[in-house]
Design an enzyme around this catalytic site. Structure first.
Site, PDB file in Angstrom:
ATOM      1  N   CYS A  91     -19.047   1.371  -3.545  1.00 21.39           N
ATOM      2  CA  CYS A  91     -18.842   0.626  -4.718  1.00 21.39           C
ATOM      3  C   CYS A  91     -18.547  -0.979  -4.705  1.00 21.39           C
ATOM      4  CB  CYS A  91     -17.793   1.552  -5.556  1.00 21.39           C
ATOM      5  SG  CYS A  91     -16.209   1.241  -4.777  1.00 21.39           S
ATOM      6  N   CYS A 125     -21.289  -4.144  -6.235  1.00 21.44           N
ATOM      7  CA  CYS A 125     -20.608  -5.137  -7.101  1.00 21.44           C
ATOM      8  C   CYS A 125     -21.430  -6.489  -7.150  1.00 21.44           C
ATOM      9  CB  CYS A 125     -19.309  -4.973  -7.131  1.00 21.44           C
ATOM     10  SG  CYS A 125     -18.276  -6.208  -8.212  1.00 21.44           S
ATOM     11  N   CYS A 154     -21.824  -3.623 -16.958  1.00 21.35           N
ATOM     12  CA  CYS A 154     -22.435  -3.305 -15.732  1.00 21.35           C
ATOM     13  C   CYS A 154     -21.834  -1.703 -15.044  1.00 21.35           C
ATOM     14  CB  CYS A 154     -21.909  -4.268 -14.678  1.00 21.35           C
ATOM     15  SG  CYS A 154     -22.663  -4.014 -12.911  1.00 21.35           S
ATOM     16  N   CYS A 170     -13.909  11.326  -3.368  1.00 21.81           N
ATOM     17  CA  CYS A 170     -14.119   9.842  -2.756  1.00 21.81           C
ATOM     18  C   CYS A 170     -14.144  10.033  -1.397  1.00 21.81           C
ATOM     19  CB  CYS A 170     -13.018   8.930  -3.292  1.00 21.81           C
ATOM     20  SG  CYS A 170     -12.983   7.518  -2.616  1.00 21.81           S
ATOM     21  N   CYS A 187     -21.978   5.317  -6.394  1.00 16.31           N
ATOM     22  CA  CYS A 187     -20.952   6.041  -5.870  1.00 16.31           C
ATOM     23  C   CYS A 187     -21.796   7.304  -5.092  1.00 16.31           C
ATOM     24  CB  CYS A 187     -19.840   6.455  -6.657  1.00 16.31           C
ATOM     25  SG  CYS A 187     -18.696   7.680  -5.890  1.00 16.31           S
ATOM     26  N   ASP A 204       0.680  -1.437  -0.033  1.00 15.31           N
ATOM     27  CA  ASP A 204      -0.156  -0.018  -0.180  1.00 15.31           C
ATOM     28  C   ASP A 204       0.831   1.366  -0.013  1.00 15.31           C
ATOM     29  OD1 ASP A 204      -2.325   1.604   0.250  1.00 15.31           O
ATOM     30  OD2 ASP A 204      -2.559   1.648   2.500  1.00 15.31           O
ATOM     31  N   CYS A 224     -16.147  -7.074 -15.905  1.00 13.89           N
ATOM     32  CA  CYS A 224     -17.313  -6.210 -15.497  1.00 13.89           C
ATOM     33  C   CYS A 224     -18.340  -6.093 -16.710  1.00 13.89           C
ATOM     34  CB  CYS A 224     -16.714  -4.861 -15.683  1.00 13.89           C
ATOM     35  SG  CYS A 224     -15.559  -4.688 -13.953  1.00 13.89           S
ATOM     36  N   CYS A 270     -21.587   0.122  -9.841  1.00 12.26           N
ATOM     37  CA  CYS A 270     -20.595   0.960  -8.869  1.00 12.26           C
ATOM     38  C   CYS A 270     -20.843   2.243  -8.826  1.00 12.26           C
ATOM     39  CB  CYS A 270     -19.195   0.102  -8.896  1.00 12.26           C
ATOM     40  SG  CYS A 270     -18.466   0.399 -10.538  1.00 12.26           S
ATOM     41  N   CYS A 277     -15.224   3.730   2.722  1.00 14.34           N
ATOM     42  CA  CYS A 277     -16.391   3.684   2.175  1.00 14.34           C
ATOM     43  C   CYS A 277     -16.510   2.241   1.377  1.00 14.34           C
ATOM     44  CB  CYS A 277     -16.689   4.893   1.216  1.00 14.34           C
ATOM     45  SG  CYS A 277     -18.462   4.884   0.376  1.00 14.34           S
TER      46      CYS A 277
END
Length: 377
Positions: free
Chosen positions: A243, A247, A191, A214, A198, A134, A188, A194, A240
């Site tokens: 999204c 899915c 679709c 975001c 949001c 990360d 995906c 998401c 959050c």
């Protein structure tokens, strides 16, 4: 050294230490990613938490001497709490995002990557590594995508066929030439659930995120939250999941493989009012082990103040008055004034009137005046 045999041994070993998926890729530059990152920079869509040098983010050879391959790993985490707690009148609760439910995932993955390093080094003493989770230079999702862990969804998360997007990601650059895996085809399709889910329109289009809008980013900021986002945050204290929960690939996905990823429901979904007055020591003791505490208590407390307004929790009015009158931090005082105006009532109005004559900070005064104009209507 037979690299194919070693690679298979590494795969088998990874399963024994709680790595749920492992993939391999080349250390070639992430050319397409560079173009996307430059575009994000141009549009000012970055969060500001990223490595600022784009070249380092897309060129492994700039951060590791003569890299030969990259190992990507994924660890699944739960999407549901085994022990549920309920938010009720007078005892309203906030929520941390699922990625912050268990122990800090940085520690979890670093430990597993370290064990993987030691295992490989026991087989090949001259092996060298650079592992990251990360906060490293490379983009975890880009590495995972190229290593076949999953595809990059329209929600900008890596989606795995096995675990959906409920996975932590990490990677390891090495001087060993492991054979690369093939990327997974994007599933995906047409679709857009998401994007539709949001709350702030942060997902500009499939695969493009404006981090400045975001909620996951906004909950981590420390200043006054722009008013347009306060109503959108709801009871979120950190992060959050909108999204992700929207899915279809995450439907029915809930894995409890690792004790360290299991949530303590009183931390993952804590009572809001006690957070307003928690001291540094108690905050560190209670929330310190989770990743959502990394920015300290101020953003969490500010978000708790906003959440109480979301619930219009009249029982919190005395607590919010105390924050508005006594907290040394202008952001908390001003946000408490906004929250009191949202909840309304004679006690809140009287407190705002009183604060108007005592407050010195211009930003807080602006919040009080705006609140009074609304509460009088």
């Amino acid at each position: 050294m037979n690299i194919q045999e070693l690679q298979q041994e590494v795969i088998e070993y990874s399963k024994t230490i709680g790595i749920d998926k492992i993939g391999f890729t080349s250390p070639a530059p992430f050319t397409e990613l560079k173009n996307r990152l430059l575009r994000q920079q141009e549009l000012q869509y970055q969060s500001g938490f990223e490595e600022p040098d784009i070249e380092k983010r897309v060129r492994p050879d700039l951060i590791f001497d003569k890299p030969q391959s990259i190992i990507a790993i994924a660890v699944a985490y739960p999407s549901k709490m085994k022990v549920r707690v309920v938010s009720k009148k007078g005892e309203r609760r906030g929520i941390f995002c699922r990625a912050s439910w268990g122990q800090d995932y940085h520690h979890i993955l670093r430990k597993k990557l370290k064990m993987l390093e030691e295992y490989i080094a026991s087989k090949v003493p001259e092996a060298k590594f650079k592992s990251m989770v990360d906060t490293g230079e490379l983009v975890d999702r880009a590495v995972a995508e190229r290593a076949g862990i999953g595809w990059s969804g329209k929600n900008c998360s890596i989606i795995t066929p096995e675990f959906g997007s409920y996975v932590y990601l990490g990677e390891m650059i090495t001087n060993l030439p492991f054979e690369p895996d093939s990327p997974i085809e994007d599933q995906c399709g047409t679709c857009t659930k998401c994007l539709d889910a949001c709350p702030t329109g942060a997902l500009v289009q499939g695969g493009q995120l404006n981090s400045q809008r975001c909620i996951a980013f906004l909950t981590q900021t420390k200043g006054f939250l722009p008013e347009e986002f306060r109503e959108k945050i709801g009871n979120r204290l950190y992060g959050c999941d909108s999204c992700q929960t929207a899915c279809p690939m995450n439907k029915g996905k809930d894995f409890h493989f690792h004790e360290e990823t299991e949530p303590d429901s009183e931390i993952a979904k804590p009572l809001l009012k006690p957070i307003l007055h928690i001291n540094n020591r108690d905050f560190k003791e209670k929330f310190g082990p989770v990743s959502g505490s990394w920015r300290g208590k101020k953003p969490i407390q500010r978000n708790a103040v906003i959440a109480l307004a979301h619930y219009k929790d009249e029982s919190a009015v005395p607590d919010l008055i105390k924050v508005m009158q006594e907290d040394p931090r202008p952001v908390l005082r001003g946000t408490a004034a906004w929250s009191l105006a949202k909840i309304g009532g004679p006690e809140a109005k009287m407190a705002l009137d009183h604060a108007l004559g005592l407050e010195k900070d211009e930003e807080v005064l602006a919040e009080i005046k705006t609140g009074l104009s609304r509460i009088s209507q």
